[in-house]
Design a protein around this motif. Structure first.
Motif, PDB file in Angstrom:
ATOM      1  N   SER A 136      49.227 -22.016  24.918  1.00  0.00           N
ATOM      2  CA  SER A 136      49.672 -21.454  23.643  1.00  0.00           C
ATOM      3  C   SER A 136      51.048 -20.803  23.773  1.00  0.00           C
ATOM      4  O   SER A 136      51.537 -20.210  22.815  1.00  0.00           O
ATOM      5  CB  SER A 136      48.653 -20.435  23.139  1.00  0.00           C
ATOM      6  OG  SER A 136      48.491 -19.409  24.091  1.00  0.00           O
ATOM      7  N   GLY A 137      51.657 -20.918  24.942  1.00  0.00           N
ATOM      8  CA  GLY A 137      53.015 -20.392  25.091  1.00  0.00           C
ATOM      9  C   GLY A 137      53.191 -19.440  26.248  1.00  0.00           C
ATOM     10  O   GLY A 137      53.909 -18.445  26.113  1.00  0.00           O
ATOM     11  N   ASP A 138      52.572 -19.726  27.372  1.00  0.00           N
ATOM     12  CA  ASP A 138      52.745 -18.841  28.523  1.00  0.00           C
ATOM     13  C   ASP A 138      53.955 -19.271  29.360  1.00  0.00           C
ATOM     14  O   ASP A 138      53.881 -19.483  30.546  1.00  0.00           O
ATOM     15  CB  ASP A 138      51.471 -18.761  29.371  1.00  0.00           C
ATOM     16  CG  ASP A 138      50.998 -20.107  29.874  1.00  0.00           C
ATOM     17  OD1 ASP A 138      51.559 -21.137  29.462  1.00  0.00           O
ATOM     18  OD2 ASP A 138      50.070 -20.122  30.696  1.00  0.00           O
ATOM     19  N   ASN A 139      55.077 -19.400  28.662  1.00  0.00           N
ATOM     20  CA  ASN A 139      56.347 -19.749  29.289  1.00  0.00           C
ATOM     21  C   ASN A 139      57.402 -18.757  28.812  1.00  0.00           C
ATOM     22  O   ASN A 139      57.131 -17.910  27.949  1.00  0.00           O
ATOM     23  CB  ASN A 139      56.754 -21.197  28.955  1.00  0.00           C
ATOM     24  CG  ASN A 139      56.700 -21.464  27.460  1.00  0.00           C
ATOM     25  OD1 ASN A 139      57.236 -20.732  26.653  1.00  0.00           O
ATOM     26  ND2 ASN A 139      56.010 -22.542  27.075  1.00  0.00           N
ATOM     27  N   GLU A 140      58.579 -18.861  29.350  1.00  0.00           N
ATOM     28  CA  GLU A 140      59.664 -17.928  29.013  1.00  0.00           C
ATOM     29  C   GLU A 140      59.982 -17.929  27.516  1.00  0.00           C
ATOM     30  O   GLU A 140      60.309 -16.899  26.936  1.00  0.00           O
ATOM     31  CB  GLU A 140      60.907 -18.305  29.828  1.00  0.00           C
ATOM     32  CG  GLU A 140      62.085 -17.413  29.600  1.00  0.00           C
ATOM     33  CD  GLU A 140      63.280 -17.818  30.429  1.00  0.00           C
ATOM     34  OE1 GLU A 140      64.000 -16.906  30.878  1.00  0.00           O
ATOM     35  OE2 GLU A 140      63.518 -19.037  30.610  1.00  0.00           O
TER      36      GLU A 140
END
Length: 155
Positions: A136-140
């Motif tokens: 779900s968006g565990d990136n920078e």
């Protein structure tokens, strides 16, 4: 698997080096701006330059040229870390040629692709990459992404 496209005549592939940082940063920025306008701008040009210099020192980076640099792919063991083409040169078989080179070297490849980057998703799926998982968006960038995996079929 779909029939392979052939990169245009005159395209060359070579290992990138420190002198290529500025050209790669330019390709990186232009490609992201056109192909992924949804990405937030998180870094300065100088930060991008430092990032790319680090990529060149740590990964196998292939630079693509057609009279001038037009694309690059960064590859580490089992991964395609980056694949970017200048927007004017997309859809000509160059990206596919880069990925197929990596496939020839490695038996399994993984890569992350932003969920909203539909053209890239179609590209990788056409090359037999399959979705391994989604976040779900565990990136920078804090945006949903997809882990794709390709595995060479046993002979």
């Amino acid at each position: 698997m779909a029939q392979a496209r052939v990169a245009p005549q005159g395209v060359t592939f070579r290992a990138a080096n420190a002198e290529d940082v500025d050209a790669i940063v330019d390709i990186f920025g232009r490609s992201r701006a056109v192909a992924m306008p949804f990405l937030p701008k998180l870094h300065t040009a100088e930060e991008d330059r430092g990032f790319i210099a680090g990529v060149i020192s740590e990964a196998r980076v292939t630079l693509v040229s057609l009279d001038k640099p037009i694309g690059f792919m960064a590859e580490t063991e089992g991964w395609i870390d980056h694949l970017y083409l200048h927007p004017d040169f997309r859809g000509r078989g160059i990206g596919e040629a880069l990925v197929r080179q990596a496939m020839a070297r490695q038996g399994r490849l993984q890569l992350w692709c932003f969920a909203e980057n539909y053209p890239a998703r179609r590209f990788y799926e056409r090359l037999s990459f399959a979705i391994e998982r989604q976040t779900s968006g565990d990136n920078e960038e804090g945006l949903p992404d997809i882990l794709y995996v390709w595995q060479r079929e046993p002979a």
